[in-house]
Design a protein around this motif. Structure first.
Motif, mmCIF file in Angstrom:
data_model
loop_
_atom_site.group_PDB
_atom_site.id
_atom_site.type_symbol
_atom_site.label_atom_id
_atom_site.label_comp_id
_atom_site.label_asym_id
_atom_site.label_seq_id
_atom_site.Cartn_x
_atom_site.Cartn_y
_atom_site.Cartn_z
ATOM 1 N N PRO A 99 5.533 -5.770 -0.312
ATOM 2 C CA PRO A 99 4.453 -5.069 -1.006
ATOM 3 C C PRO A 99 4.902 -4.392 -2.306
ATOM 4 O O PRO A 99 4.094 -4.162 -3.193
ATOM 5 C CB PRO A 99 3.998 -4.013 0.002
ATOM 6 C CG PRO A 99 4.422 -4.534 1.325
ATOM 7 C CD PRO A 99 5.681 -5.314 1.070
ATOM 8 N N GLY A 100 6.178 -4.108 -2.430
ATOM 9 C CA GLY A 100 6.692 -3.516 -3.664
ATOM 10 C C GLY A 100 6.458 -4.422 -4.860
ATOM 11 O O GLY A 100 6.211 -3.957 -5.973
ATOM 12 N N SER A 119 -0.770 4.370 -2.744
ATOM 13 C CA SER A 119 -0.086 3.198 -2.182
ATOM 14 C C SER A 119 1.393 3.219 -2.531
ATOM 15 O O SER A 119 2.246 2.934 -1.687
ATOM 16 C CB SER A 119 -0.714 1.916 -2.724
ATOM 17 O OG SER A 119 -2.079 1.869 -2.419
ATOM 18 N N TYR A 130 3.332 5.845 -0.550
ATOM 19 C CA TYR A 130 3.523 5.373 0.816
ATOM 20 C C TYR A 130 4.660 4.351 0.861
ATOM 21 O O TYR A 130 5.556 4.436 1.705
ATOM 22 C CB TYR A 130 2.216 4.761 1.337
ATOM 23 C CG TYR A 130 2.361 4.163 2.718
ATOM 24 C CD1 TYR A 130 2.414 4.979 3.842
ATOM 25 C CD2 TYR A 130 2.456 2.788 2.885
ATOM 26 C CE1 TYR A 130 2.565 4.434 5.107
ATOM 27 C CE2 TYR A 130 2.599 2.234 4.143
ATOM 28 C CZ TYR A 130 2.659 3.058 5.249
ATOM 29 O OH TYR A 130 2.805 2.516 6.505
ATOM 30 N N TRP A 131 4.630 3.379 -0.055
ATOM 31 C CA TRP A 131 5.667 2.350 -0.088
ATOM 32 C C TRP A 131 7.039 2.959 -0.368
ATOM 33 O O TRP A 131 8.028 2.597 0.267
ATOM 34 C CB TRP A 131 5.334 1.296 -1.135
ATOM 35 C CG TRP A 131 6.435 0.298 -1.292
ATOM 36 C CD1 TRP A 131 7.250 0.153 -2.369
ATOM 37 C CD2 TRP A 131 6.871 -0.665 -0.331
ATOM 38 N NE1 TRP A 131 8.163 -0.849 -2.140
ATOM 39 C CE2 TRP A 131 7.953 -1.363 -0.895
ATOM 40 C CE3 TRP A 131 6.459 -0.995 0.951
ATOM 41 C CZ2 TRP A 131 8.617 -2.377 -0.218
ATOM 42 C CZ3 TRP A 131 7.124 -2.014 1.617
ATOM 43 C CH2 TRP A 131 8.184 -2.687 1.037
ATOM 44 N N LYS A 139 8.420 4.559 2.655
ATOM 45 C CA LYS A 139 8.927 3.525 3.563
ATOM 46 C C LYS A 139 10.270 2.989 3.052
ATOM 47 O O LYS A 139 11.181 2.734 3.845
ATOM 48 C CB LYS A 139 7.948 2.347 3.676
ATOM 49 C CG LYS A 139 6.669 2.700 4.370
ATOM 50 C CD LYS A 139 6.901 2.704 5.821
ATOM 51 C CE LYS A 139 5.831 1.943 6.549
ATOM 52 N NZ LYS A 139 6.065 2.057 7.987
ATOM 53 N N ALA A 173 11.968 -1.196 3.061
ATOM 54 C CA ALA A 173 11.801 -2.079 1.907
ATOM 55 C C ALA A 173 13.039 -2.913 1.614
ATOM 56 O O ALA A 173 12.973 -3.896 0.925
ATOM 57 C CB ALA A 173 11.460 -1.251 0.675
#
Length: 139
Positions: free
Chosen positions: A15-16, A125, A128-129, A132, A138
């Motif tokens: 998602p990064g 978003s 949040y990423w 994580k 990640a």
């Protein structure tokens, strides 16, 4: 003996990478919009056009830190995303409470409504990423 340099932990896996893409699009949108408006009609809405330029710089810095990777970049990106979110909320509220202060829209006007609310969703978003990513998800 030479020290072996470790490559910074990637922040753009999974998602990064999507975040980098969205931030890249926002950089182009905010910078090109503000550059055109500042060059052609700055006196009409100097506050709005300056805020759009600031948004573009913020988006550019976040994009850079996501691509750079590493713990320092992750922390810098989180701080910048938090500042971005504060900016979106303050400017978004300001444009609703006192619309006369903004004869033209900014990227963050009405919480980014002109940009399909991406300016308010993106920092949430990203934070949040990045949280994580700190926990090793990640990498």
């Amino acid at each position: 003996m030479t020290a072996v340099e470790e490559k910074p932990a990637r922040l753009i896996s999974g998602p990064g990478m999507l975040l980098v893409w969205f931030y890249g699009v926002m950089v182009v949108g905010a910078v090109s919009r503000s550059a055109y408006q500042i060059a052609t009609d700055f006196q009409r809405a100097p506050l709005a056009y300056t805020l759009s330029a600031v948004a573009g710089v913020v988006y550019g810095f976040i994009t850079y830190t996501l691509i750079r990777g590493g713990e320092t970049a992750r922390r810098a990106a989180r701080v910048c995303c938090a500042a971005e979110l504060v900016g979106v909320l303050v400017v978004g509220t300001w444009t609703l409470v006192e619309p006369s202060a903004f004869p033209d829209a900014t990227v963050w006007s009405e919480y980014g409504m002109g940009y399909v609310f991406i300016p308010v969703v993106l920092p949430l978003s990203a934070m949040y990423w990045l949280r994580k990513a700190r926990n090793g998800v990640a990498a």
